[in-house]
Motif scaffolding. Sequence first.
Motif, PDB file in Angstrom:
ATOM      1  N   ARG A 142      35.585  40.562  37.516  1.00 19.90           N
ATOM      2  CA  ARG A 142      35.273  39.256  38.117  1.00 19.90           C
ATOM      3  C   ARG A 142      34.612  38.379  37.056  1.00 19.90           C
ATOM      4  O   ARG A 142      34.235  38.849  35.992  1.00 19.90           O
ATOM      5  N   THR A 143      34.441  37.110  37.388  1.00 19.83           N
ATOM      6  CA  THR A 143      33.840  36.205  36.400  1.00 19.83           C
ATOM      7  C   THR A 143      32.326  36.369  36.316  1.00 19.83           C
ATOM      8  O   THR A 143      31.741  36.146  35.263  1.00 19.83           O
ATOM      9  N   HIS A 144      31.680  36.743  37.427  1.00 19.85           N
ATOM     10  CA  HIS A 144      30.222  36.804  37.471  1.00 19.85           C
ATOM     11  C   HIS A 144      29.744  37.986  38.314  1.00 19.85           C
ATOM     12  O   HIS A 144      30.471  38.459  39.197  1.00 19.85           O
ATOM     13  N   VAL A 145      28.523  38.411  38.060  1.00 17.97           N
ATOM     14  CA  VAL A 145      27.839  39.384  38.908  1.00 17.97           C
ATOM     15  C   VAL A 145      27.355  38.652  40.156  1.00 17.97           C
ATOM     16  O   VAL A 145      26.769  37.568  40.055  1.00 17.97           O
ATOM     17  N   HIS A 146      27.577  39.244  41.326  1.00 17.27           N
ATOM     18  CA  HIS A 146      27.132  38.650  42.590  1.00 17.27           C
ATOM     19  C   HIS A 146      25.754  39.186  42.946  1.00 17.27           C
ATOM     20  O   HIS A 146      25.533  40.395  42.949  1.00 17.27           O
TER      21      HIS A 146
END
Length: 199
Positions: free
Chosen positions: A119-123
């Motif tokens: 994914r593009t970012h850590v949630h």
Amino acid sequence: MNIVELSKTLSWLLRHGAREAGVSMDAAGWVPVAQVLRHLRIDRATLDHVIATNNKSRIELDGERVRACQGHSTENMPVTPEALEASWRPYTDAGSLWHGTTVEATIPIAREGLWPQRRTHVHLAPSLESKVGKRSVTPVVLEISTERLRQAGQGVWEAQNGVVLARHVPPAAIVGLVCTTRAARGVEGELRARFGLTS
């Protein structure tokens, strides 16, 4: 296709499958509504209903364009972290953030921190009770210091549905943990030692 199936298909399309489905998407994840309606073979009223009833408010509608608020794949998708961040709000709160994980995953996390994988970012979740930014059932919930994230040079962002995001969470930003299952509580001392947490 019922509403739940439609919601899942829409989330897949806007997070992972736009290019595969032949749907055009810009770098911030926006897709023309007309293309989504054509691909899903639904009308605008049905799309509006699917978006309004999504339990995590994952989908954002802006006139004649629609997108997933966050959670985009990096593989085979045209989104970029920079364009997404330009469309989100800087996260300004100073409190802790939270990320749910498994006992097994704490081993690499303690060494390398949290990375977004594909994914593009850590949630991240803005509170321990939050339904957004973390999975509903996770044995270990890591506490993350926003101050330490910023000290490490990491931008912190908030998507329109309240999910907080960062490109990387270094191990030094992990300042606590909560064990939510009996099995995890049984190894809590070991987990705390793994992260260098004294209490």
